[in-house]
Each structure stands twice: as C-alpha cells, then as structure tokens.
Design a protein around this motif. Structure first.
Motif, short mmCIF file in Angstrom:
data_model
loop_
_atom_site.label_atom_id
_atom_site.label_comp_id
_atom_site.label_asym_id
_atom_site.label_seq_id
_atom_site.Cartn_x
_atom_site.Cartn_y
_atom_site.Cartn_z
N ASN A 24 0.82 -1.22 0.00
CA ASN A 24 0.00 0.00 0.00
C ASN A 24 0.85 1.27 0.00
O ASN A 24 0.50 2.24 -0.67
N GLN A 32 2.30 1.73 -3.44
CA GLN A 32 1.23 2.17 -4.35
C GLN A 32 0.91 3.65 -4.13
O GLN A 32 0.74 4.40 -5.09
N ALA A 33 0.85 4.08 -2.88
CA ALA A 33 0.55 5.48 -2.59
C ALA A 33 1.65 6.39 -3.13
O ALA A 33 1.36 7.45 -3.72
N GLU A 45 3.70 5.73 -5.63
CA GLU A 45 3.60 5.71 -7.10
C GLU A 45 2.45 6.59 -7.58
O GLU A 45 2.58 7.32 -8.57
N ASP A 46 1.31 6.55 -6.88
CA ASP A 46 0.17 7.39 -7.26
C ASP A 46 0.52 8.87 -7.16
O ASP A 46 0.17 9.67 -8.05
N ILE A 47 1.22 9.26 -6.09
CA ILE A 47 1.63 10.66 -5.93
C ILE A 47 2.59 11.05 -7.04
O ILE A 47 2.46 12.13 -7.65
N TYR A 48 3.54 10.20 -7.31
CA TYR A 48 4.52 10.46 -8.36
C TYR A 48 3.82 10.66 -9.71
O TYR A 48 4.06 11.64 -10.41
N HIS A 49 2.93 9.74 -10.09
CA HIS A 49 2.25 9.83 -11.38
C HIS A 49 1.35 11.05 -11.45
O HIS A 49 1.24 11.67 -12.51
N ALA A 50 0.72 11.41 -10.35
CA ALA A 50 -0.13 12.61 -10.33
C ALA A 50 0.71 13.86 -10.56
O ALA A 50 0.27 14.79 -11.24
N ARG A 51 1.90 13.90 -10.00
CA ARG A 51 2.76 15.09 -10.14
C ARG A 51 3.38 15.20 -11.54
O ARG A 51 3.53 16.30 -12.06
N SER A 77 2.09 14.11 -14.27
CA SER A 77 1.07 14.29 -15.31
C SER A 77 0.51 15.71 -15.33
O SER A 77 -0.31 16.03 -16.17
#
Length: 139
Positions: free
Chosen positions: A124, A127-128, A130-136, A138
C-alpha cells in the motif's frame, strides 16, 4: 492491568499489575485476558487494541481516532466515546456477559487484523508513493 513502563499507584482499588518483559509474555497476557480495554482519549493508530485482536481477545475501546482504521463497532470491537467511564463499563459488561458478542468480536478482530500485515503495508505504501509520483508528473 498491563503496565509496561511504570506501576500506577491506585490505593484502595483492588488490581494486579503485569509488566511483561518479552513479546511472548505480552502475547500470553493478551491471550489469557477475557477482554482488552483501551481508554485512550486520542490515538494516532492505537497498536495495543490491534495486538489484542491478533491474539484473539475481544476489545472494548474508545473512539480515540486511528482505531477506526481497523475497528468497527459490534463487529471487531465494542467502541465507546472517550472520557465516558459509564460507557466503558457498559462495554466491558456486554462483552463479559454476552458470549455470542465476545466470540463475534474475536472473529471480527482476527479478520480485521489479518488485513494489516507488513506485506500489505509495504504494498500500500509503494502504491501510494507511485500514485503521488504519477499525479505530479502528469500535471
């Protein structure tokens, strides 16, 4: 009463204090208890109720914050408001006198605790991040 750091002075109140020295002694205490009670007013996470659940001990706890991440009233724990001794006493009596409720809390507590493994935490958190990284990237 389990007191791992200091012995609390409680003159005139009958009680026994345990100071476990090892993890196994702590596990044995949890497993030998009829109910685990946490009266915290505020907790970030509240590890002791979770430890009791893992050991198959029914839990009475206050709604002190972070415990709602793994406790559900009447399913995995008996949850009462903080700073309310009457509610705590009621919860203790309910668990001690209603064997079906106690067993339901044990089953629910074991199920809830089984979700909070180190492997699940690591998955988890990765995953969190990675989600922050991808949001930044993009943006």
């Amino acid at each position: 009463m389990i007191c791992t750091e200091t012995i609390l002075p409680l003159p005139g109140i009958p009680h026994r204090t345990f100071q476990p020295k090892t993890d196994q002694e702590m596990v044995d205490l949890y497993r030998s208890a009829d109910v685990f009670v946490s009266t915290s007013w505020m907790e970030g996470f509240g590890l002791p109720p979770l430890e009791a659940m893992v050991c198959g001990t029914p839990v009475v706890t206050t709604n002190s914050g972070g415990i709602l991440d793994f406790c559900e009233h009447g399913h995995s724990a008996y949850i009462v408001p903080p700073k309310n001794p009457e509610s705590i006493a009621e919860g203790i009596m309910q668990v001690l006198t209603d064997q079906a409720l106690a067993q339901k809390l044990v089953r629910g507590g074991l199920h809830s605790a089984s979700r909070l493994t180190q492997q699940n935490f690591e998955t988890n958190i990765v995953q969190a991040i990675e989600d922050i990284y991808h949001a930044r990237i993009s943006k």
